[in-house]
Write a protein that holds these residues in place. Structure first.
Motif, PDB file in Angstrom:
ATOM      1  N   ASN A 230      -1.552   7.561   1.787  1.00 50.26           N
ATOM      2  CA  ASN A 230      -2.180   6.704   2.786  1.00 50.26           C
ATOM      3  C   ASN A 230      -2.930   7.544   3.816  1.00 50.26           C
ATOM      4  O   ASN A 230      -2.380   8.516   4.338  1.00 50.26           O
TER       5      ASN A 230
ATOM      6  N   LEU B  47       5.360   6.635   7.022  1.00 56.08           N
ATOM      7  CA  LEU B  47       6.155   6.112   5.913  1.00 56.08           C
ATOM      8  C   LEU B  47       5.563   4.812   5.376  1.00 56.08           C
ATOM      9  O   LEU B  47       5.587   4.559   4.179  1.00 56.08           O
ATOM     10  N   TYR B  48       5.009   3.996   6.268  1.00 55.14           N
ATOM     11  CA  TYR B  48       4.383   2.734   5.862  1.00 55.14           C
ATOM     12  C   TYR B  48       3.024   2.621   6.532  1.00 55.14           C
ATOM     13  O   TYR B  48       2.864   3.042   7.672  1.00 55.14           O
ATOM     14  N   ALA B  49       2.084   2.056   5.823  1.00 54.99           N
ATOM     15  CA  ALA B  49       0.745   1.892   6.387  1.00 54.99           C
ATOM     16  C   ALA B  49       0.080   0.709   5.698  1.00 54.99           C
ATOM     17  O   ALA B  49       0.443   0.345   4.571  1.00 54.99           O
ATOM     18  N   PRO B  50      -0.901   0.112   6.364  1.00 55.88           N
ATOM     19  CA  PRO B  50      -1.642  -0.971   5.714  1.00 55.88           C
ATOM     20  C   PRO B  50      -2.177  -0.480   4.368  1.00 55.88           C
ATOM     21  O   PRO B  50      -2.610   0.674   4.263  1.00 55.88           O
ATOM     22  N   LEU B  51      -2.122  -1.331   3.400  1.00 58.68           N
ATOM     23  CA  LEU B  51      -2.479  -0.959   2.028  1.00 58.68           C
ATOM     24  C   LEU B  51      -3.834  -0.281   2.006  1.00 58.68           C
ATOM     25  O   LEU B  51      -4.815  -0.803   2.522  1.00 58.68           O
TER      26      LEU B  51
ATOM     27  N   THR C  74      12.685   7.186  11.203  1.00 54.88           N
ATOM     28  CA  THR C  74      11.574   6.231  11.064  1.00 54.88           C
ATOM     29  C   THR C  74      10.474   6.729  10.141  1.00 54.88           C
ATOM     30  O   THR C  74       9.754   5.926   9.557  1.00 54.88           O
TER      31      THR C  74
ATOM     32  N   MET D 163      13.755   5.086   6.517  1.00 51.25           N
ATOM     33  CA  MET D 163      13.883   3.695   6.945  1.00 51.25           C
ATOM     34  C   MET D 163      13.128   2.782   5.981  1.00 51.25           C
ATOM     35  O   MET D 163      11.984   3.071   5.613  1.00 51.25           O
ATOM     36  N   TYR D 164      13.776   1.725   5.591  1.00 51.25           N
ATOM     37  CA  TYR D 164      13.081   0.727   4.786  1.00 51.25           C
ATOM     38  C   TYR D 164      12.040   0.021   5.641  1.00 51.25           C
ATOM     39  O   TYR D 164      12.114   0.031   6.880  1.00 51.25           O
ATOM     40  N   ILE D 165      11.138  -0.632   4.975  1.00 54.50           N
ATOM     41  CA  ILE D 165      10.080  -1.353   5.666  1.00 54.50           C
ATOM     42  C   ILE D 165      10.644  -2.482   6.528  1.00 54.50           C
ATOM     43  O   ILE D 165      10.027  -2.924   7.484  1.00 54.50           O
TER      44      ILE D 165
ATOM     45  N   LEU E   7      14.694   5.535  -1.083  1.00 58.09           N
ATOM     46  CA  LEU E   7      14.795   4.178  -0.547  1.00 58.09           C
ATOM     47  C   LEU E   7      14.725   3.152  -1.679  1.00 58.09           C
ATOM     48  O   LEU E   7      13.759   2.393  -1.799  1.00 58.09           O
TER      49      LEU E   7
ATOM     50  N   VAL F 270       1.206  -3.908   3.082  1.00 57.69           N
ATOM     51  CA  VAL F 270       1.634  -2.579   3.521  1.00 57.69           C
ATOM     52  C   VAL F 270       2.136  -1.833   2.298  1.00 57.69           C
ATOM     53  O   VAL F 270       2.799  -2.421   1.436  1.00 57.69           O
ATOM     54  N   ASN F 271       1.796  -0.585   2.207  1.00 59.68           N
ATOM     55  CA  ASN F 271       2.460   0.197   1.170  1.00 59.68           C
ATOM     56  C   ASN F 271       3.179   1.387   1.775  1.00 59.68           C
ATOM     57  O   ASN F 271       2.969   1.756   2.923  1.00 59.68           O
ATOM     58  N   ALA F 272       4.060   1.924   0.962  1.00 60.99           N
ATOM     59  CA  ALA F 272       4.877   3.031   1.431  1.00 60.99           C
ATOM     60  C   ALA F 272       4.201   4.340   1.068  1.00 60.99           C
ATOM     61  O   ALA F 272       3.347   4.403   0.178  1.00 60.99           O
TER      62      ALA F 272
END
Lengths: 603, 603
Positions: free
Chosen positions: A562, A567-571, B271, B275-277, B296, B495-497
């Motif tokens: 990304n 760890l997470y971000a908009p697709l 974080t 951490m899970y979404i 995860l 959102v993707n990881a």
């Protein structure tokens, strides 16, 4: 319908290479490991408490399988050293056979009072392998001493299990003796062995409580139902294959269509619901067993090498048994041989896989193993030996008898079936077929035959061409005698699994001809971020690697992290083009520990 | 920087609904379950061998958490019945407290000779929860009897652990008393409690062999290093959160920047890597623990409800401690509250999840459970009670003190921070802020304030609008006093990881505002064959379900079975259009057992 490895001479190509590797390396390597581990010495039956190398109750079978393989080799070559090794073992067996005919190392030297007391202690399994070896040795060399020893043992087994019924169980835990007795029967013509074989098969699943309690589950040992009612594959996968192969033999011997139907149903169940794309079967380490339909995890795949070999036994027998002459059986043999079975042997011929995973993701398994102690993964590199070393000698006997799978003669149709494509000659004294090919390097197969013949039209093959007219039936092209060149379309293509295999949705595997491919991390860094281009497989660049075989390079994509990081971000689905380099699945793990995947995402 | 739940009055919206649900249902339900299970009765300390309901060594803590929650409720309402229940428990504690100040039901009635002998038997943990309850009750009601009882117990704990050093361990196995002593300190102003708290924190990881051997691993109980050297989250996730929260309190009390840096590093580690979404933390059931970075798994996610609540404690303290005033801390609180914490409570307020998986695939788990007995999955439906019932009363105390997370007053900047968006009033006697909003139904937030204020600009929000000028800094919009309407962009997005979470490559989750969505099989047959349309999320149809909350329906595709059928077939990627219906993750499992997924493939 007959097969006989001795009527087949391999002249070149993959089959010949493996036959030679076995004769020049594997046969001796397995013997040496068995020597070092005490298995050979154990046949002297003089082990005492306190000595090293306490025999294990399945050691007889390991060595017997090696002896069987040695016998096949001796049918083709004068090899005094090899013959002496076999004869020495026979000497020991003869010397240590009980007055009553009994022979088993462990129960002779370790627990003599436990003879035939526990169904899961492999005595009948060991006896079966010794019988198979004895038959093979007799047929290969004409020497009948070993066969006579085993006939005497068979008499004793008949007494214990069919006359006195003195054992606390009725049928073997690990099937094998069924196959062996059938070979004793076909070799000697003595009905008694067929009766014994039928007894062990027919008594299975006949409500004996003591039969059910093996590793806690009747299904584990295929004792949950009488054989004609077994339509779904359950339990220990090698045991299952040996049982189903024996059932097929019995169906032929007795012309028993109901039993044959059960065998067909089992074949369907395995191939349509419980088989990996590599031919691997038995998806869990828990009991080395079949699980539920479509439960085919890639990274924890158990898929024992012996199970793939067992599937070859079963499928080849079904081909001969089933009057449909359906090519699916030989398709299965081919799939197993080139993939699930041969992945069990290192390219140098000295090391072995017991388990054959479809995916190795080193980082993930390190993570998981360090933190979830209940997870278990197959090992990633082939060792030279195992404590439970059934697979290595199974490979030895397989590679020494490949002719068994290549041709078959159908008396009814007076037709020679060409089931596998290998540079080779079939000659049974009355008929001669010569096949010239470099298959599977390419798909051109030239056949000269002085008799009508049928050529398998592989199920994987999208286009089958021939320069002579033929009649197609159930996956075989039937030709008149003469010279024909057949061309199989070897264009690589992607394969996906049924949606039932949920964890493979969105993923595909690459296949070219009979070969299933895999990608290794050593060629493909960040392997698990790579996607196949779903249209590019047909344009794969084909190259030959002397060790690994035909390799493919296909266009793909590498998923990028990304842009926003974290760890997470908009697709944010960014890719860059990449090449994905693939090697035959059976060649994986020959260049050090590496990530490996049969299935990758595609887009 | 101060927070005080008593300065906040909830007026409407999601926070208010949950506060009311707790007061009207959950508080009583938990008490009733604790009654039925013998936990309340146990406080009479008259259990004898042979009687039912043998006390467990952590029962005190379960009831203490409930008492703490009851205290918060009593701060707002006159409820004689509730107060009588609490007073009765205090009576029993007072009556059964030892002369020396000790109180613990289990070690009083079951194993009196084992008092303070085993680090993992939760005595200090139980003491801590009782202290927190005592402080809460005193602050809520002005009644100091319980506080005095616990002060006496604290004296005894000081004697055992700091003066006589007579226990065979130095620090608690399950952290909690650290937080509690800090509350005793802030409530009473007595330095002793700060010294005790500092002692328990500072002695942690100081090379005591007996400290290390808890469940076989020092990391399990965060005893592997002195606290300032702990930069990565390890071990039992609830214990970890309580420890880190305590460390943050100590860093504030001592103005200890090195310790604050460790807390920041731990927050980053959790974080950014663990951490899970949904905010869930602690990915394995083995030790209810953190594992490795990026490990995860969705279907076996442990993600204990208490760990999410613990993360709220930690993040809220860090917000107050960190002079950066960074919005990430309140972002984390929001994420946990709306998702990982509230999924622990059924919509009717009576049932609870201990574990909160991110995926339930019923067919697969049936398959796996039936065949791989080493696999373990979270349960799929919320029961009313657990044997280890820590989560229900943790929810009770959380929902009774939500104001703690919504506003904070920063003396240095003379600014009221609006961390969470709820229809509510903040009034500390000197300042008044009123927030009007139906958030998270929409993103319009109207603020009237007689003092300067700062509004969190959520990290998930792509566009933050305001009708007044503001200064943005570290994720907060700083406004002068007055009336402002702020608008958060609530457009749903996928959102993707990070690629590090390899098993989520190719998959995405849908989010709208603070809410993470999931799809259930009850709305989406053949759930695991469904793909998001990667461009359609923004066009999701938004609808409100009275029970489930704001639901979304987005365009998607349903993967069709290979046309050729069979287990394997040439890649043939057919889809049909479909709608994917999604509900807030926290609302899953409220309509019977069903498949569920947070992540789906997209295309």
């Amino acid at each position: 319908m007959k097969t006989n490895y001795r009527n087949v001479t391999l002249l070149g190509g993959y089959f010949k290479e493996k036959e030679l590797l076995n004769r020049s390396v594997t046969l001796a390597a397995v013997y040496d490991r068995f020597s070092e581990s005490g298995r050979i010495r154990a046949f002297s039956c003089d082990w005492k408490e306190g000595m090293p190398d306490r025999p294990h109750f399945f050691w007889d079978s390991d060595v017997a399988k090696w002896m069987e393989g040695a016998a096949y080799v001796l049918s083709r070559e004068n090899n005094t050293d090899l013959q002496n090794k076999v004869e020495h073992l026979i000497d020991e067996i003869e010397r240590n056979q009980g007055e009553d005919g009994y022979f088993n190392i462990y129960f002779t030297v370790c627990e003599p009072d436990k003879r035939f007391t526990n169904r899961d202690w492999h005595e009948l399994y060991c006896a079966g392998h010794l019988m198979e070896a004895a038959v093979a040795y007799y047929e290969a060399t004409g020497r009948d001493r070993f066969l006579r020893i085993m006939e005497k043992y068979a008499d004793y087994i008949e007494k214990v299990f069919m006359i006195d019924k003195s054992a606390p169980y009725e049928t073997p835990g690990h099937e094998e003796i069924e196959l062996a007795l059938y070979r004793m029967y076909t070799c000697t013509g003595k009905d008694k062995y067929l009766r014994m074989m039928a007894h062990f098969l027919e008594r299975r699943g006949q409500s004996d409580n003591h039969e059910a309690q093996i590793f806690g589950a009747a299904r584990y040992a295929q004792s949950h139902l009488p054989i004609r009612q077994q339509k779904e594959a359950f339990g220990h996968s090698v045991r299952a294959m040996y049982l189903y192969a024996g059932m097929t033999d019995l169906a032929v011997a007795k012309k028993d269509d109901e039993l044959l139907d059960a065998c067909r149903a089992l074949f369907e169940d395995v191939t349509k619901k419980k088989m990996y794309i590599t031919g691997g079967i038995g998806s869990t380490c828990m009991g080395e067993a079949f699980t539920a339909a479509y439960d085919l995890p890639n990274n924890t795949a158990y898929t024992e090498t012996c199970a793939s070999i067992g599937m070859m036994f079963f499928a080849n027998r079904l081909f001969k048994a089933d009057p449909m002459r359906d090519s699916r059986y030989a398709d299965a043999v081919e799939l197993e041989f080139f993939n699930g079975a041969m992945s069990g042997l290192s390219l140098d011929g000295e090391c072995f896989f017991y388990e054959n995973p479809l995916e190795i993701y080193l980082d993930e398994r390190r993570r998981i193993i360090s933190t979830h102690d209940h997870e278990r993964f197959p090992i990633t590199q082939r060792p030279k030996m195992f404590g439970c070393s059934c697979c290595p000698p199974n490979i030895v006997r397989l590679l020494a008898s490949l002719g068994e799978y290549i041709y078959a003669y159908d008396e009814e149709r007076d037709t020679v079936f060409i089931n596998q494509f290998a540079e080779s000659v079939y000659d049974d004294g009355e008929r001669r077929v010569k096949v010239s090919t470099v298959y599977p390097e390419d798909g051109v197969i030239r056949i000269e035959s002085d008799t009508p013949f049928a050529v398998r039209m592989p199920g994987w093959c999208k286009s089958f061409g021939a320069d002579k007219p033929y009649r197609a039936e159930n996956g075989y092209a039937y030709f008149e005698k003469g010279t024909v060149t057949v061309t199989l379309d070897m264009t690589p293509y992607l394969v996906n699994a049924s949606l039932g295999v949920v964890r493979n949705i969105g993923k595909a595997a690459l296949r070219r001809g009979p070969i299933v491919y895999c990608a290794e991390g050593v060629d493909n860094p960040a392997l698990f971020t790579r996607y196949f281009d779903k249209t590019a497989a047909r344009n794969a660049v084909v190259s030959k690697d002397e060790r690994l075989g035909i390799c493919l390079s296909v266009k793909g994509y590498r998923r990028l992290e990304n842009v926003k990081g974290g760890l997470y971000a908009p697709l944010d689905e960014a890719f860059e083009d990449c090449e994905i380099k693939l090697i035959p699945y059976a060649s994986f793990a020959n260049r050090g520990e590496s990530d490996m995947a049969v299935y990758l995402f595609y887009r």
